[in-house]
Design a protein around this motif. Sequence first.
Motif, mmCIF file in Angstrom:
data_model
loop_
_atom_site.group_PDB
_atom_site.id
_atom_site.type_symbol
_atom_site.label_atom_id
_atom_site.label_comp_id
_atom_site.label_asym_id
_atom_site.label_seq_id
_atom_site.Cartn_x
_atom_site.Cartn_y
_atom_site.Cartn_z
ATOM 1 N N LYS A 38 56.105 33.113 45.396
ATOM 2 C CA LYS A 38 57.396 32.584 44.941
ATOM 3 C C LYS A 38 58.103 33.567 44.004
ATOM 4 C CE LYS A 38 58.670 29.024 41.660
ATOM 5 N NZ LYS A 38 58.212 27.802 41.004
ATOM 6 N N HIS A 39 57.328 34.331 43.252
ATOM 7 C CA HIS A 39 57.896 35.301 42.303
ATOM 8 C C HIS A 39 57.894 36.723 42.868
ATOM 9 C CE1 HIS A 39 58.406 32.373 39.106
ATOM 10 N NE2 HIS A 39 57.246 31.867 39.492
ATOM 11 N N GLY A 40 57.706 36.839 44.184
ATOM 12 C CA GLY A 40 57.772 38.138 44.836
ATOM 13 C C GLY A 40 56.526 38.972 44.683
ATOM 14 N N GLY A 41 55.428 38.334 44.282
ATOM 15 C CA GLY A 41 54.198 39.064 44.027
ATOM 16 C C GLY A 41 53.264 39.122 45.212
ATOM 17 N N GLU A 42 52.271 39.996 45.089
ATOM 18 C CA GLU A 42 51.236 40.141 46.097
ATOM 19 C C GLU A 42 49.907 40.377 45.381
ATOM 20 O OE1 GLU A 42 49.885 43.102 49.760
ATOM 21 O OE2 GLU A 42 51.729 43.532 48.666
ATOM 22 N N ILE A 43 48.910 39.562 45.708
ATOM 23 C CA ILE A 43 47.584 39.743 45.126
ATOM 24 C C ILE A 43 46.924 40.921 45.836
ATOM 25 C CG2 ILE A 43 45.328 38.693 44.688
ATOM 26 C CD1 ILE A 43 46.801 35.936 44.791
ATOM 27 N N LEU A 44 46.695 41.997 45.102
ATOM 28 C CA LEU A 44 46.102 43.205 45.670
ATOM 29 C C LEU A 44 44.585 43.202 45.562
ATOM 30 C CD1 LEU A 44 48.580 45.876 44.252
ATOM 31 C CD2 LEU A 44 48.667 44.715 46.471
ATOM 32 N N VAL A 45 44.070 42.684 44.451
ATOM 33 C CA VAL A 45 42.623 42.652 44.208
ATOM 34 C C VAL A 45 42.284 41.333 43.521
ATOM 35 C CG1 VAL A 45 40.704 43.716 42.949
ATOM 36 C CG2 VAL A 45 42.511 45.168 43.900
ATOM 37 N N ALA A 46 41.236 40.702 43.990
ATOM 38 C CA ALA A 46 40.666 39.523 43.326
ATOM 39 C C ALA A 46 39.202 39.480 43.756
ATOM 40 C CB ALA A 46 41.394 38.244 43.713
ATOM 41 N N THR A 47 38.337 40.082 42.939
ATOM 42 C CA THR A 47 36.955 40.264 43.367
ATOM 43 C C THR A 47 35.985 40.267 42.185
ATOM 44 O OG1 THR A 47 35.487 41.682 44.673
ATOM 45 C CG2 THR A 47 37.114 42.791 43.280
ATOM 46 N N SER A 48 34.764 39.939 42.506
ATOM 47 C CA SER A 48 33.689 40.103 41.524
ATOM 48 C C SER A 48 32.919 41.386 41.827
ATOM 49 C CB SER A 48 32.748 38.897 41.561
ATOM 50 O OG SER A 48 32.157 38.778 42.842
ATOM 51 N N GLU A 49 33.292 42.076 42.886
ATOM 52 C CA GLU A 49 32.652 43.337 43.278
ATOM 53 C C GLU A 49 33.327 44.496 42.551
ATOM 54 O OE1 GLU A 49 29.966 43.313 45.359
ATOM 55 O OE2 GLU A 49 30.190 41.135 45.324
ATOM 56 N N GLY A 50 32.723 45.647 42.619
ATOM 57 C CA GLY A 50 33.302 46.838 42.024
ATOM 58 C C GLY A 50 32.209 47.763 41.525
ATOM 59 N N GLN A 51 32.551 48.988 41.318
ATOM 60 C CA GLN A 51 31.595 49.986 40.832
ATOM 61 C C GLN A 51 32.007 50.400 39.435
ATOM 62 O OE1 GLN A 51 31.042 53.304 43.431
ATOM 63 N NE2 GLN A 51 29.687 54.359 42.036
ATOM 64 N N THR A 52 31.141 50.137 38.478
ATOM 65 C CA THR A 52 31.408 50.516 37.096
ATOM 66 C C THR A 52 31.133 52.005 36.926
ATOM 67 O OG1 THR A 52 30.805 48.319 36.326
ATOM 68 C CG2 THR A 52 30.818 50.081 34.689
ATOM 69 N N LEU A 53 32.134 52.726 36.449
ATOM 70 C CA LEU A 53 31.979 54.158 36.211
ATOM 71 C C LEU A 53 31.654 54.445 34.755
ATOM 72 C CD1 LEU A 53 34.922 55.444 38.405
ATOM 73 C CD2 LEU A 53 32.508 55.208 39.022
ATOM 74 N N SER A 54 32.205 53.628 33.857
ATOM 75 C CA SER A 54 31.868 53.729 32.442
ATOM 76 C C SER A 54 32.279 52.427 31.771
ATOM 77 C CB SER A 54 32.582 54.919 31.788
ATOM 78 O OG SER A 54 33.970 54.729 31.805
ATOM 79 N N GLY A 55 31.714 52.167 30.615
ATOM 80 C CA GLY A 55 32.060 50.949 29.884
ATOM 81 C C GLY A 55 31.429 49.707 30.482
ATOM 82 N N HIS A 56 32.011 48.571 30.149
ATOM 83 C CA HIS A 56 31.505 47.272 30.583
ATOM 84 C C HIS A 56 32.492 46.661 31.565
ATOM 85 C CE1 HIS A 56 29.722 43.297 30.473
ATOM 86 N NE2 HIS A 56 30.895 42.795 30.154
#
Length: 107
Positions: A38-56
Amino acid sequence: LEIIMTAYYVVNYDITDEELYAQYNPGLNHVTANTVAKHGGEILVATSEGQTLSGHCLHMKVLIQFPSREAALAWDNDIEYRDAKLIRLAATTNIDCYIVDKLVVPS
């Protein structure tokens, strides 16, 4: 002349109440998707996956593209999204949420 910049709504969080969170995702995914659109948006990412490169790395990572910062703010404050958002907030902790403008490299 006003230049409208693409903006990104970024939110990362840890889920503390899986049962309550399930009411939001997947329970209210249609509300989230419809109000983002409705606001012209697009969900690009919504995940619990991912590769941590540094930090938390927090459990959930969400990236939504909007046509402008104003559109992103309008979605975040949309009355139709309010109840879903309240469930998400109640079921999560360590919330980092911000809006950033798309980088435009001068030519």
